[in-house]
Design an enzyme around this catalytic site. Structure first.
Site, PDB file in Angstrom:
ATOM      1  N   HIS A 104       0.869  -1.181   0.000  1.00  0.00           N
ATOM      2  CA  HIS A 104       0.000   0.000   0.000  1.00  0.00           C
ATOM      3  C   HIS A 104       0.906   1.231   0.000  1.00  0.00           C
ATOM      4  O   HIS A 104       1.972   1.207   0.625  1.00  0.00           O
ATOM      5  CB  HIS A 104      -0.842   0.090   1.273  1.00  0.00           C
ATOM      6  CG  HIS A 104      -1.811  -1.019   1.501  1.00  0.00           C
ATOM      7  ND1 HIS A 104      -1.437  -2.234   1.986  1.00  0.00           N
ATOM      8  CD2 HIS A 104      -3.162  -1.066   1.356  1.00  0.00           C
ATOM      9  CE1 HIS A 104      -2.517  -3.005   2.106  1.00  0.00           C
ATOM     10  NE2 HIS A 104      -3.570  -2.319   1.738  1.00  0.00           N
ATOM     11  N   GLU A 235     -10.819  -6.285  -5.121  1.00  0.00           N
ATOM     12  CA  GLU A 235     -10.730  -7.388  -4.152  1.00  0.00           C
ATOM     13  C   GLU A 235     -12.017  -7.447  -3.329  1.00  0.00           C
ATOM     14  O   GLU A 235     -12.277  -6.571  -2.505  1.00  0.00           O
ATOM     15  CB  GLU A 235      -9.515  -7.156  -3.245  1.00  0.00           C
ATOM     16  CG  GLU A 235      -9.310  -8.267  -2.232  1.00  0.00           C
ATOM     17  CD  GLU A 235      -8.031  -8.090  -1.424  1.00  0.00           C
ATOM     18  OE1 GLU A 235      -7.007  -7.653  -1.989  1.00  0.00           O
ATOM     19  OE2 GLU A 235      -8.066  -8.388  -0.219  1.00  0.00           O
ATOM     20  N   HIS A 274     -11.570 -13.959   2.658  1.00  0.00           N
ATOM     21  CA  HIS A 274     -12.759 -13.137   2.450  1.00  0.00           C
ATOM     22  C   HIS A 274     -13.902 -14.005   1.922  1.00  0.00           C
ATOM     23  O   HIS A 274     -15.058 -13.817   2.288  1.00  0.00           O
ATOM     24  CB  HIS A 274     -12.470 -12.017   1.454  1.00  0.00           C
ATOM     25  CG  HIS A 274     -11.412 -11.048   1.913  1.00  0.00           C
ATOM     26  ND1 HIS A 274     -10.905 -10.061   1.106  1.00  0.00           N
ATOM     27  CD2 HIS A 274     -10.775 -10.916   3.110  1.00  0.00           C
ATOM     28  CE1 HIS A 274     -10.003  -9.357   1.776  1.00  0.00           C
ATOM     29  NE2 HIS A 274      -9.892  -9.875   2.987  1.00  0.00           N
ATOM     30  N   ASP A 312      -6.249 -13.823   8.319  1.00  0.00           N
ATOM     31  CA  ASP A 312      -5.092 -13.694   7.422  1.00  0.00           C
ATOM     32  C   ASP A 312      -3.963 -14.665   7.779  1.00  0.00           C
ATOM     33  O   ASP A 312      -2.808 -14.258   7.922  1.00  0.00           O
ATOM     34  CB  ASP A 312      -4.546 -12.255   7.442  1.00  0.00           C
ATOM     35  CG  ASP A 312      -5.414 -11.292   6.654  1.00  0.00           C
ATOM     36  OD1 ASP A 312      -6.097 -11.731   5.707  1.00  0.00           O
ATOM     37  OD2 ASP A 312      -5.413 -10.088   6.991  1.00  0.00           O
TER      38      ASP A 312
END
Ligand code: XUL
Ligand code: CO
Length: 439
Positions: A104, A235, A274, A312
């Site tokens: 990012h 995403e 997700h 995660d």
């Protein structure tokens, strides 16, 4: 700061040692980068990528506890730390033997007090990134803008009810796209962290969806203007941080893109953690996106089936990776996307070597998935059975249904002539048993 400083002292390039024993975890036992399977090297099928935010910015803090991971690169002021972190990351990529990374904007360089200052920070750190990329050959799989962490984005970025906030997001995105071009990113990801709602009462859903689509259209226009050659990816995620997120799952995103005429400009970056949060099986969205020609890349991680949030974790389940790799092979690969480890070591895994162990374990899990999928496809037993199961569509009336020329009158005629269909077993357990043979 010295660029020569070694952060992972005592760890050298991770070797491939297929005969290593169960306790040897600092070598690959299945991932052999150069080995060719079905006409392509393992490295090319898998296109592994390390994510910057978890592996180099993660602190181990959670809502109930403070930092547990104290990394040697976090020393000096924020810009000094950012440079040291980048050097540590490139040492890690090189020793691990991974050719891609993702980041990012705000985990690469600290946000300043103005947009100008943030952009200058980003320019300075990405100059170093470019230099390290050239030195090592490591490339950017994708860049993304963090449009969710800063308090200004608490009510959304592209879907914020205040256009002033949307403008900030747009300005930040413009710089993100410039950085993607500068570093030769192969993809650019949009994860709509705050694009959704917590309450329907204070939300104009229709307006927000339109604003988000127009925000994406601005991105497409700017991408074309600067000649940025990369794949845009959205995403999906159903919840967390918002109660409902607009990019709920693969099918919601595909529907959104088609509704707003954006489907030719975007593909999907599917993150299985997700997918399972959306109530689907691990491989569900990988398969659905692929079927629609929209599978661009994968954030290779996993959740815990017994926890209802985004943990995660590193993917360690061979059944899951076999399913994913089967889909990847069947669609001819993921390029220009890849398998990005959007995964974090547990806050209790405090040793630096745990970062290596986690990535090596996950890479081997995907390598095993790839090897299994190749065997399944090359043996062709499941494919043949599937072909046979749908064989009624290869001739006569079935073929007319297949090519779209059949009518309801044809159906009626057929039934008048042929009556009741035979009872045919679905043979689910047989397929499951055959699949298990390869795991
Ligand atoms: C959040 C998530 C993000 C995106 C990039 O759950 O997965 O890290 O991958 O913003
Ligand atoms: Co992700």
């Amino acid at each position: 700061m010295s660029e020569q400083e070694e952060f992972f002292a005592g760890i050298s390039k991770i070797p491939y040692q297929p005969t290593a024993g169960p306790g040897d975890v600092m070598c690959f036992k299945h991932y052999n980068a150069e080995e060719v399977l079905m006409g392509r090297t393992m490295e090319d099928w898998l296109r592994f990528s390390v994510c910057y935010w978890h592996s180099f910015c993660g602190t181990g803090a959670d809502p109930f506890g403070f930092q547990t991971l104290h990394r040697p690169w976090n020393k000096g002021n924020p810009m000094e730390s950012a440079k040291r972190r980048l050097c540590a990351a490139f040492e890690f990529f090189t020793k691990l033997g991974v050719k891609y990374y993702t980041f990012h904007d705000r985990d690469m360089a600290p946000e300043g007090s103005t947009l100008k200052e943030s952009n200058m920070n980003l320019d300075e750190i990405t100059d170093l990134a470019l230099q390290l990329q050239k030195q090592t050959g490591v490339k950017v799989l994708w860049v993304t803008c963090n449009l969710f962490a800063h308090p200004r984005y608490m009510n959304g970025a592209a879907t914020n009810p205040d256009c002033h906030v949307l403008a900030y997001a747009g300005a930040q995105l413009k710089k993100g796209l410039d950085i993607a071009k500068k570093l030769g990113a192969e993809n650019f990801v949009f994860w709509g962290g705050r694009e959704g709602f917590l309450s329907m009462h204070n939300t104009d859903v229709s307006a927000e969806l339109k604003h988000m689509a127009n925000f994406f259209k601005m991105a497409v226009k700017y991408k074309e203007k600067i000649g940025l050659k990369c794949q845009f990816l959205i995403e999906p995620k159903p919840k967390e941080p918002c109660r409902h997120q607009y990019d709920y799952d693969a099918m919601s995103v595909i529907g959104f893109l088609k509704h707003f005429g954006l489907e030719n400009h975007f593909k999907l970056n599917i993150e299985p953690n997700h997918t399972t949060l959306a109530g689907h099986s691990y491989e569900h969205d990988v398969v659905m996106a692929s079927v629609f020609g929209m599978l661009g890349s994968v954030d290779a991680n996993t959740g815990s089936p017994d926890l209802g949030w985004d943990t995660d974790q590193f993917p360690m389940d061979i059944r899951n990776t076999t399913m994913v790799m089967k889909t990847v092979i069947e669609q001819g690969g993921l390029q220009p996307g890849g398998l990005n480890f959007d995964a974090k070591v547990r806050r209790e895994s405090t040793d630096l070597e745990d970062l290596f162990i986690a990535h090596i374990g996950a890479m081997d899990t995907f390598a095993r998935g790839l090897r299994n999928a190749v065997r399944i496809i090359e043996d062709g037993i499941i494919t043949d059975k599937l072909k046979e199961r749908y064989s009624s569509f290869s001739h006569g009336l079935g073929q007319k249904v297949e090519d779209g020329s059949a009518t309801l009158e044809d159906m009626e005629d057929y039934i008048q002539q042929n009556g009741e269909p035979n009872v045919t077993s679905g043979k689910q357990e047989k397929y499951e048993s055959i699949f298990n043979h390869y795991i």
